[in-house]
Design a protein around this motif. Structure first.
Motif: not given
Length: 444
Positions: A392, A394, A400, A402, A360, A358
Protein backbone atom coordinates in the motif's frame (compact mmCIF):
# COMPACT_ATOMS: atom_id res chain seq x y z
CA UNK A 1 -58.90 3.40 -2.83
CA UNK A 2 -55.88 4.72 -0.99
CA UNK A 3 -52.39 3.62 -1.90
CA UNK A 4 -51.41 0.35 -0.21
CA UNK A 5 -54.85 -0.16 1.41
CA UNK A 6 -57.37 -2.71 0.15
CA UNK A 7 -60.65 -4.12 1.41
CA UNK A 8 -60.33 -7.10 3.73
CA UNK A 9 -62.76 -8.93 1.45
CA UNK A 10 -60.37 -8.74 -1.55
CA UNK A 11 -61.15 -12.03 -3.25
CA UNK A 12 -59.83 -14.64 -5.59
CA UNK A 13 -62.61 -14.82 -8.08
CA UNK A 14 -65.63 -16.65 -9.29
CA UNK A 15 -65.42 -17.40 -13.01
CA UNK A 16 -65.59 -15.81 -16.47
CA UNK A 17 -67.50 -12.77 -17.73
CA UNK A 18 -68.13 -11.85 -21.34
CA UNK A 19 -66.72 -15.08 -22.81
CA UNK A 20 -69.27 -15.36 -25.61
CA UNK A 21 -68.68 -11.79 -26.75
CA UNK A 22 -64.94 -12.28 -26.60
CA UNK A 23 -65.11 -15.49 -28.66
CA UNK A 24 -67.04 -13.67 -31.36
CA UNK A 25 -64.45 -10.91 -31.25
CA UNK A 26 -61.64 -13.42 -31.82
CA UNK A 27 -63.49 -15.03 -34.73
CA UNK A 28 -63.82 -11.65 -36.43
CA UNK A 29 -60.12 -10.97 -35.89
CA UNK A 30 -59.13 -14.29 -37.43
CA UNK A 31 -56.35 -15.05 -34.93
CA UNK A 32 -54.27 -18.20 -35.55
CA UNK A 33 -55.34 -19.67 -32.18
CA UNK A 34 -58.95 -19.72 -31.00
CA UNK A 35 -60.12 -19.45 -27.43
CA UNK A 36 -61.85 -22.81 -27.86
CA UNK A 37 -58.45 -24.39 -28.54
CA UNK A 38 -57.19 -23.18 -25.17
CA UNK A 39 -60.27 -24.57 -23.45
CA UNK A 40 -59.73 -27.89 -25.22
CA UNK A 41 -56.07 -27.85 -24.25
CA UNK A 42 -57.00 -27.34 -20.59
CA UNK A 43 -59.10 -30.51 -20.64
CA UNK A 44 -56.52 -32.43 -22.64
CA UNK A 45 -53.53 -31.70 -20.38
CA UNK A 46 -55.31 -31.69 -17.01
CA UNK A 47 -53.74 -34.99 -15.95
CA UNK A 48 -50.27 -34.00 -17.20
CA UNK A 49 -49.64 -30.59 -15.61
CA UNK A 50 -50.01 -29.02 -12.19
CA UNK A 51 -53.01 -26.77 -11.62
CA UNK A 52 -50.76 -24.10 -10.15
CA UNK A 53 -51.96 -21.72 -7.42
CA UNK A 54 -52.62 -18.02 -7.68
CA UNK A 55 -51.51 -16.14 -4.57
CA UNK A 56 -51.76 -12.57 -3.34
CA UNK A 57 -48.31 -10.98 -3.00
CA UNK A 58 -49.30 -8.86 -0.03
CA UNK A 59 -45.89 -7.51 0.95
CA UNK A 60 -44.83 -6.37 -2.52
CA UNK A 61 -48.34 -5.10 -3.23
CA UNK A 62 -48.27 -2.92 -0.16
CA UNK A 63 -44.94 -1.45 -1.25
CA UNK A 64 -46.36 -0.20 -4.54
CA UNK A 65 -49.99 0.35 -3.57
CA UNK A 66 -51.57 -2.37 -5.67
CA UNK A 67 -53.15 -5.78 -5.34
CA UNK A 68 -50.67 -8.11 -6.98
CA UNK A 69 -51.65 -11.70 -7.79
CA UNK A 70 -48.95 -14.19 -8.73
CA UNK A 71 -49.62 -17.21 -10.95
CA UNK A 72 -46.98 -19.63 -9.69
CA UNK A 73 -45.80 -21.61 -12.69
CA UNK A 74 -42.71 -22.33 -10.60
CA UNK A 75 -44.77 -25.19 -9.12
CA UNK A 76 -44.82 -27.20 -12.35
CA UNK A 77 -42.88 -30.46 -12.26
CA UNK A 78 -40.06 -29.00 -14.34
CA UNK A 79 -40.26 -25.63 -12.60
CA UNK A 80 -41.75 -23.65 -15.49
CA UNK A 81 -44.87 -23.11 -17.61
CA UNK A 82 -43.37 -24.98 -20.56
CA UNK A 83 -44.93 -28.22 -19.30
CA UNK A 84 -48.27 -26.96 -20.59
CA UNK A 85 -47.38 -26.41 -24.22
CA UNK A 86 -45.23 -29.54 -24.40
CA UNK A 87 -48.04 -31.70 -23.05
CA UNK A 88 -50.61 -30.22 -25.42
CA UNK A 89 -48.34 -30.70 -28.44
CA UNK A 90 -47.28 -34.26 -27.64
CA UNK A 91 -50.80 -35.40 -26.82
CA UNK A 92 -51.84 -34.43 -30.35
CA UNK A 93 -49.19 -36.51 -32.13
CA UNK A 94 -50.43 -39.19 -34.49
CA UNK A 95 -49.54 -42.88 -33.95
CA UNK A 96 -46.72 -42.81 -36.51
CA UNK A 97 -45.29 -39.61 -35.05
CA UNK A 98 -45.30 -41.14 -31.58
CA UNK A 99 -43.55 -44.24 -32.84
CA UNK A 100 -40.78 -42.27 -34.55
CA UNK A 101 -40.22 -39.86 -31.68
CA UNK A 102 -39.77 -36.10 -31.27
CA UNK A 103 -36.93 -33.63 -31.22
CA UNK A 104 -36.62 -30.17 -29.68
CA UNK A 105 -34.00 -27.46 -29.53
CA UNK A 106 -33.55 -25.73 -26.18
CA UNK A 107 -31.01 -24.91 -23.50
CA UNK A 108 -33.47 -24.76 -20.65
CA UNK A 109 -37.12 -25.03 -19.70
CA UNK A 110 -38.51 -26.24 -23.04
CA UNK A 111 -35.92 -29.02 -23.13
CA UNK A 112 -36.94 -30.32 -19.73
CA UNK A 113 -40.65 -29.98 -20.45
CA UNK A 114 -40.50 -31.96 -23.72
CA UNK A 115 -38.30 -34.61 -22.12
CA UNK A 116 -40.60 -34.93 -19.11
CA UNK A 117 -43.86 -35.12 -21.01
CA UNK A 118 -42.39 -37.46 -23.63
CA UNK A 119 -41.21 -39.83 -20.91
CA UNK A 120 -44.70 -39.91 -19.38
CA UNK A 121 -46.25 -40.67 -22.77
CA UNK A 122 -43.71 -43.30 -23.75
CA UNK A 123 -42.33 -41.22 -26.63
CA UNK A 124 -38.63 -41.16 -27.47
CA UNK A 125 -37.28 -37.61 -27.19
CA UNK A 126 -34.10 -36.05 -28.51
CA UNK A 127 -33.04 -32.65 -27.21
CA UNK A 128 -30.35 -30.63 -28.99
CA UNK A 129 -28.55 -28.18 -26.70
CA UNK A 130 -25.59 -25.85 -27.24
CA UNK A 131 -22.26 -27.17 -26.01
CA UNK A 132 -22.14 -24.27 -23.54
CA UNK A 133 -25.28 -25.46 -21.72
CA UNK A 134 -24.64 -25.83 -17.96
CA UNK A 135 -24.22 -29.45 -16.95
CA UNK A 136 -27.05 -29.24 -14.43
CA UNK A 137 -29.55 -28.54 -17.24
CA UNK A 138 -28.12 -31.37 -19.33
CA UNK A 139 -28.35 -33.74 -16.38
CA UNK A 140 -31.97 -32.77 -15.61
CA UNK A 141 -32.99 -33.27 -19.23
CA UNK A 142 -31.27 -36.65 -19.37
CA UNK A 143 -32.92 -37.50 -16.07
CA UNK A 144 -36.28 -37.41 -17.82
CA UNK A 145 -35.07 -40.04 -20.26
CA UNK A 146 -34.19 -37.84 -23.23
CA UNK A 147 -31.26 -38.33 -25.57
CA UNK A 148 -29.20 -35.13 -25.40
CA UNK A 149 -27.13 -33.98 -28.36
CA UNK A 150 -24.70 -31.10 -27.85
CA UNK A 151 -24.12 -28.94 -30.92
CA UNK A 152 -22.51 -25.54 -31.48
CA UNK A 153 -21.98 -22.56 -29.25
CA UNK A 154 -25.42 -20.90 -29.44
CA UNK A 155 -29.07 -21.85 -29.86
CA UNK A 156 -28.99 -21.09 -33.57
CA UNK A 157 -26.36 -23.81 -33.99
CA UNK A 158 -28.44 -26.23 -31.96
CA UNK A 159 -31.52 -25.41 -34.06
CA UNK A 160 -29.65 -26.17 -37.26
CA UNK A 161 -28.47 -29.51 -35.90
CA UNK A 162 -31.98 -30.35 -34.69
CA UNK A 163 -33.37 -29.75 -38.18
CA UNK A 164 -30.75 -32.05 -39.66
CA UNK A 165 -31.41 -34.86 -37.15
CA UNK A 166 -35.17 -34.53 -37.65
CA UNK A 167 -34.74 -34.96 -41.42
CA UNK A 168 -32.34 -37.90 -41.03
CA UNK A 169 -34.42 -39.83 -38.47
CA UNK A 170 -37.96 -38.74 -39.33
CA UNK A 171 -38.52 -37.09 -35.97
CA UNK A 172 -41.26 -34.54 -35.27
CA UNK A 173 -39.96 -31.14 -34.27
CA UNK A 174 -41.56 -29.65 -31.15
CA UNK A 175 -41.02 -25.92 -31.51
CA UNK A 176 -40.71 -23.96 -28.25
CA UNK A 177 -43.19 -21.22 -29.22
CA UNK A 178 -44.07 -20.88 -32.92
CA UNK A 179 -46.78 -23.55 -32.96
CA UNK A 180 -50.51 -23.04 -32.44
CA UNK A 181 -50.73 -26.12 -30.19
CA UNK A 182 -47.89 -24.85 -28.04
CA UNK A 183 -49.55 -21.43 -27.77
CA UNK A 184 -52.87 -23.01 -26.80
CA UNK A 185 -51.16 -25.06 -24.11
CA UNK A 186 -49.40 -22.05 -22.63
CA UNK A 187 -52.68 -20.15 -22.67
CA UNK A 188 -54.09 -22.52 -20.07
CA UNK A 189 -52.03 -20.65 -17.47
CA UNK A 190 -54.04 -17.52 -18.26
CA UNK A 191 -57.25 -19.52 -18.26
CA UNK A 192 -56.56 -20.71 -14.71
CA UNK A 193 -55.48 -17.27 -13.53
CA UNK A 194 -58.75 -15.66 -14.61
CA UNK A 195 -60.73 -18.52 -13.12
CA UNK A 196 -59.06 -17.60 -9.83
CA UNK A 197 -59.13 -13.80 -10.15
CA UNK A 198 -61.78 -12.76 -12.63
CA UNK A 199 -61.59 -8.98 -12.29
CA UNK A 200 -57.97 -8.08 -12.95
CA UNK A 201 -57.23 -4.65 -14.35
CA UNK A 202 -53.79 -5.52 -15.76
CA UNK A 203 -52.04 -8.72 -16.79
CA UNK A 204 -48.22 -8.64 -16.97
CA UNK A 205 -46.41 -11.36 -18.91
CA UNK A 206 -42.75 -11.74 -19.94
CA UNK A 207 -42.01 -12.12 -23.66
CA UNK A 208 -39.35 -14.27 -25.23
CA UNK A 209 -40.56 -16.25 -28.22
CA UNK A 210 -44.07 -15.06 -27.39
CA UNK A 211 -45.93 -18.32 -26.84
CA UNK A 212 -46.90 -17.54 -23.24
CA UNK A 213 -48.16 -14.01 -23.78
CA UNK A 214 -50.02 -15.00 -26.95
CA UNK A 215 -51.93 -17.80 -25.27
CA UNK A 216 -52.56 -15.87 -22.08
CA UNK A 217 -53.72 -12.80 -24.02
CA UNK A 218 -56.44 -14.83 -25.72
CA UNK A 219 -57.57 -16.36 -22.43
CA UNK A 220 -57.46 -13.00 -20.66
CA UNK A 221 -59.44 -11.10 -23.26
CA UNK A 222 -62.04 -13.88 -23.29
CA UNK A 223 -62.41 -13.63 -19.53
CA UNK A 224 -62.25 -9.84 -19.30
CA UNK A 225 -62.13 -7.93 -22.60
CA UNK A 226 -61.21 -4.64 -20.88
CA UNK A 227 -58.10 -6.04 -19.16
CA UNK A 228 -54.85 -4.31 -20.11
CA UNK A 229 -52.15 -6.73 -21.23
CA UNK A 230 -48.55 -5.61 -20.75
CA UNK A 231 -45.62 -7.57 -22.14
CA UNK A 232 -42.11 -7.28 -20.73
CA UNK A 233 -38.77 -7.82 -22.46
CA UNK A 234 -35.14 -7.43 -21.48
CA UNK A 235 -33.05 -4.55 -22.79
CA UNK A 236 -30.80 -7.09 -24.52
CA UNK A 237 -33.64 -8.90 -26.34
CA UNK A 238 -36.46 -6.40 -27.05
CA UNK A 239 -37.62 -7.86 -30.39
CA UNK A 240 -41.37 -7.26 -29.98
CA UNK A 241 -40.78 -3.78 -28.57
CA UNK A 242 -38.67 -2.98 -31.61
CA UNK A 243 -41.30 -4.31 -34.01
CA UNK A 244 -44.09 -2.32 -32.37
CA UNK A 245 -42.07 0.87 -32.53
CA UNK A 246 -40.62 0.42 -36.00
CA UNK A 247 -37.07 0.08 -34.71
CA UNK A 248 -34.22 -1.96 -36.21
CA UNK A 249 -34.14 -5.58 -35.04
CA UNK A 250 -31.01 -5.61 -32.89
CA UNK A 251 -30.78 -8.19 -30.10
CA UNK A 252 -28.01 -9.96 -28.27
CA UNK A 253 -25.79 -10.09 -25.22
CA UNK A 254 -25.73 -11.66 -21.78
CA UNK A 255 -28.78 -11.45 -19.55
CA UNK A 256 -29.86 -12.92 -16.23
CA UNK A 257 -33.23 -13.55 -17.92
CA UNK A 258 -31.96 -16.20 -20.32
CA UNK A 259 -35.43 -17.76 -20.51
CA UNK A 260 -36.63 -14.80 -22.61
CA UNK A 261 -33.35 -14.19 -24.44
CA UNK A 262 -34.92 -14.79 -27.85
CA UNK A 263 -33.83 -12.77 -30.87
CA UNK A 264 -37.17 -12.84 -32.66
CA UNK A 265 -40.73 -13.43 -31.50
CA UNK A 266 -42.45 -16.24 -33.40
CA UNK A 267 -44.75 -15.54 -36.33
CA UNK A 268 -47.84 -17.06 -34.69
CA UNK A 269 -47.33 -15.31 -31.33
CA UNK A 270 -46.53 -12.08 -33.16
CA UNK A 271 -49.87 -12.07 -34.98
CA UNK A 272 -51.71 -12.56 -31.69
CA UNK A 273 -49.61 -10.09 -29.72
CA UNK A 274 -50.08 -7.37 -32.34
CA UNK A 275 -53.83 -7.70 -31.93
CA UNK A 276 -54.22 -8.20 -28.20
CA UNK A 277 -51.19 -6.88 -26.28
CA UNK A 278 -51.73 -3.28 -25.21
CA UNK A 279 -48.17 -2.34 -24.37
CA UNK A 280 -44.67 -3.74 -24.10
CA UNK A 281 -41.99 -2.37 -21.80
CA UNK A 282 -38.28 -3.03 -21.60
CA UNK A 283 -36.43 -3.58 -18.33
CA UNK A 284 -32.75 -3.43 -17.42
CA UNK A 285 -30.56 -6.14 -15.94
CA UNK A 286 -30.34 -4.25 -12.66
CA UNK A 287 -34.14 -4.05 -12.44
CA UNK A 288 -34.47 -7.79 -13.04
CA UNK A 289 -31.89 -8.55 -10.37
CA UNK A 290 -33.72 -6.33 -7.91
CA UNK A 291 -37.00 -8.12 -8.72
CA UNK A 292 -35.41 -11.54 -8.12
CA UNK A 293 -34.31 -10.25 -4.72
CA UNK A 294 -37.77 -8.83 -3.92
CA UNK A 295 -39.42 -12.15 -4.77
CA UNK A 296 -37.02 -13.98 -2.49
CA UNK A 297 -36.97 -11.53 0.40
CA UNK A 298 -40.60 -10.37 0.46
CA UNK A 299 -42.52 -13.37 -0.88
CA UNK A 300 -40.07 -16.22 -0.09
CA UNK A 301 -40.28 -17.20 -3.75
CA UNK A 302 -37.39 -18.31 -5.96
CA UNK A 303 -37.91 -16.91 -9.47
CA UNK A 304 -35.64 -17.09 -12.48
CA UNK A 305 -34.70 -13.94 -14.36
CA UNK A 306 -37.41 -14.32 -17.01
CA UNK A 307 -40.08 -14.62 -14.33
CA UNK A 308 -38.72 -11.62 -12.45
CA UNK A 309 -38.83 -9.41 -15.55
CA UNK A 310 -42.56 -8.85 -15.06
CA UNK A 311 -42.11 -7.72 -11.48
CA UNK A 312 -39.20 -5.52 -12.61
CA UNK A 313 -41.58 -3.64 -14.91
CA UNK A 314 -44.00 -3.07 -12.04
CA UNK A 315 -41.28 -1.91 -9.65
CA UNK A 316 -39.82 0.43 -12.29
CA UNK A 317 -43.15 2.23 -12.75
CA UNK A 318 -45.26 1.74 -9.60
CA UNK A 319 -47.51 4.74 -10.33
CA UNK A 320 -48.80 3.04 -13.45
CA UNK A 321 -50.06 0.07 -11.42
CA UNK A 322 -51.04 1.83 -8.19
CA UNK A 323 -54.60 1.13 -7.04
CA UNK A 324 -55.10 -1.62 -9.63
CA UNK A 325 -55.60 -5.36 -9.46
CA UNK A 326 -52.60 -6.79 -11.28
CA UNK A 327 -51.94 -10.36 -12.36
CA UNK A 328 -48.38 -11.54 -12.97
CA UNK A 329 -47.38 -14.83 -14.58
CA UNK A 330 -44.35 -16.05 -12.62
CA UNK A 331 -43.24 -18.23 -15.48
CA UNK A 332 -40.40 -20.22 -13.92
CA UNK A 333 -38.07 -20.80 -11.01
CA UNK A 334 -35.11 -22.49 -12.65
CA UNK A 335 -32.26 -20.22 -11.64
CA UNK A 336 -28.76 -21.52 -11.01
CA UNK A 337 -27.96 -21.33 -7.30
CA UNK A 338 -24.59 -19.74 -7.98
CA UNK A 339 -26.23 -17.07 -10.09
CA UNK A 340 -28.87 -16.52 -7.42
CA UNK A 341 -26.17 -16.02 -4.78
CA UNK A 342 -24.42 -13.54 -7.07
CA UNK A 343 -27.65 -11.61 -7.65
CA UNK A 344 -28.32 -11.41 -3.92
CA UNK A 345 -24.83 -10.07 -3.28
CA UNK A 346 -25.08 -7.52 -6.10
CA UNK A 347 -28.44 -6.20 -4.92
CA UNK A 348 -27.24 -5.93 -1.33
CA UNK A 349 -24.23 -3.97 -2.55
CA UNK A 350 -26.30 -1.70 -4.75
CA UNK A 351 -28.68 -0.91 -1.88
CA UNK A 352 -25.90 -0.21 0.59
CA UNK A 353 -26.66 -3.21 2.79
CA UNK A 354 -23.16 -4.57 2.27
CA UNK A 355 -20.29 -2.12 1.83
CA UNK A 356 -16.54 -2.28 1.62
CA UNK A 357 -14.49 0.47 3.16
CA UNK A 358 -10.80 1.23 3.55
CA UNK A 359 -9.56 2.68 6.81
CA UNK A 360 -6.03 3.99 7.37
CA UNK A 361 -4.74 3.24 10.87
CA UNK A 362 -1.59 3.55 12.95
CA UNK A 363 -0.06 0.06 13.04
CA UNK A 364 0.03 -0.65 16.75
CA UNK A 365 -1.68 -3.15 19.08
CA UNK A 366 -5.34 -2.54 19.89
CA UNK A 367 -6.18 -0.27 16.93
CA UNK A 368 -7.89 -2.99 14.90
CA UNK A 369 -10.00 -3.93 17.92
CA UNK A 370 -10.93 -0.27 18.41
CA UNK A 371 -12.09 0.11 14.81
CA UNK A 372 -14.10 -3.12 15.07
CA UNK A 373 -15.74 -1.91 18.29
CA UNK A 374 -16.76 1.42 16.72
CA UNK A 375 -18.31 -0.39 13.77
CA UNK A 376 -20.15 -2.84 16.03
CA UNK A 377 -21.57 -0.01 18.14
CA UNK A 378 -23.19 1.36 14.99
CA UNK A 379 -25.19 -1.87 14.61
CA UNK A 380 -23.15 -3.33 11.75
CA UNK A 381 -21.57 -6.75 11.34
CA UNK A 382 -18.03 -7.16 9.98
CA UNK A 383 -17.94 -9.90 7.34
CA UNK A 384 -14.29 -9.69 6.32
CA UNK A 385 -11.09 -7.77 7.15
CA UNK A 386 -7.87 -7.53 5.14
CA UNK A 387 -4.95 -5.99 7.05
CA UNK A 388 -2.54 -4.46 4.53
CA UNK A 389 0.94 -3.39 5.63
CA UNK A 390 3.32 -4.06 2.75
CA UNK A 391 1.41 -3.47 -0.46
CA UNK A 392 0.00 0.00 0.00
CA UNK A 393 0.99 3.65 -0.21
CA UNK A 394 0.90 4.29 3.55
CA UNK A 395 4.03 4.88 5.62
CA UNK A 396 5.87 2.06 7.35
CA UNK A 397 4.24 2.93 10.68
CA UNK A 398 0.72 2.81 9.28
CA UNK A 399 -1.51 0.17 7.72
CA UNK A 400 -4.74 -0.06 5.79
CA UNK A 401 -7.80 -2.08 6.69
CA UNK A 402 -10.13 -3.23 3.91
CA UNK A 403 -13.35 -4.04 5.77
CA UNK A 404 -16.54 -5.61 4.40
CA UNK A 405 -19.50 -4.66 6.54
CA UNK A 406 -23.12 -5.83 6.59
CA UNK A 407 -25.56 -3.12 7.61
CA UNK A 408 -29.24 -2.92 8.38
CA UNK A 409 -29.71 0.18 6.22
CA UNK A 410 -27.70 2.92 4.48
CA UNK A 411 -28.15 5.00 7.64
CA UNK A 412 -25.84 2.53 9.42
CA UNK A 413 -23.12 3.41 6.89
CA UNK A 414 -23.64 7.07 7.70
CA UNK A 415 -23.14 6.39 11.41
CA UNK A 416 -20.05 4.26 10.84
CA UNK A 417 -18.34 6.88 8.72
CA UNK A 418 -19.14 9.59 11.25
CA UNK A 419 -17.85 7.58 14.21
CA UNK A 420 -14.63 6.60 12.47
CA UNK A 421 -14.05 10.14 11.26
CA UNK A 422 -14.61 11.54 14.76
CA UNK A 423 -12.09 9.02 16.12
CA UNK A 424 -9.46 10.43 13.71
CA UNK A 425 -9.54 7.55 11.27
CA UNK A 426 -9.83 8.21 7.56
CA UNK A 427 -12.43 5.88 6.00
CA UNK A 428 -13.61 5.80 2.42
CA UNK A 429 -15.95 3.45 0.64
CA UNK A 430 -14.62 1.09 -2.00
CA UNK A 431 -17.90 -0.11 -3.50
CA UNK A 432 -19.99 1.85 -5.97
CA UNK A 433 -23.33 1.92 -4.16
CA UNK A 434 -26.07 4.38 -3.45
CA UNK A 435 -24.46 4.84 -0.05
CA UNK A 436 -21.07 5.47 -1.64
CA UNK A 437 -22.44 8.29 -3.75
CA UNK A 438 -24.19 9.75 -0.74
CA UNK A 439 -21.02 9.69 1.37
CA UNK A 440 -18.40 10.56 -1.21
CA UNK A 441 -17.52 13.68 0.81
CA UNK A 442 -15.72 11.36 3.23
CA UNK A 443 -13.32 10.16 0.56
CA UNK A 444 -9.91 11.36 1.63
Amino acid sequence: MSSGTFPATSRIGSGFHGVVAAMSYFQVMGLPVAFAEIEAAAERIAAYVVRTPTVLAATIGERIGTELFLKLETRQRTGAFKDRGAANRLLQLGPNERARGVIAMSAGNHAQAVAYQAERLGIAATIVMPESTPFTKIRRTQGFGARVVLAGDVLADAAERAQAIAAEEGLTIVHPYDDARIVAGQGTAGLELFADVDDLDVLVVPIGGGGLIAGCAIAAKAARPQVEIVGVQTAAYPSFHQIRNGLPQVCGGQTVAEGIAVKAIGDIPLAIARALVDDVVVVSERSIERAIHYFLEDEKLVAEGAAAAGLAAILDDPERFAGKRVGLIVCGGNIDTGLLANVIARVRLSEGRVVRMRVEIVDRPGVLAHVARLIGECGANILDVMHQRLFSDVTSKNAELDITVETRSPEDVDRILHRLHEANYFPHLLTTTAAAVKHESYVR
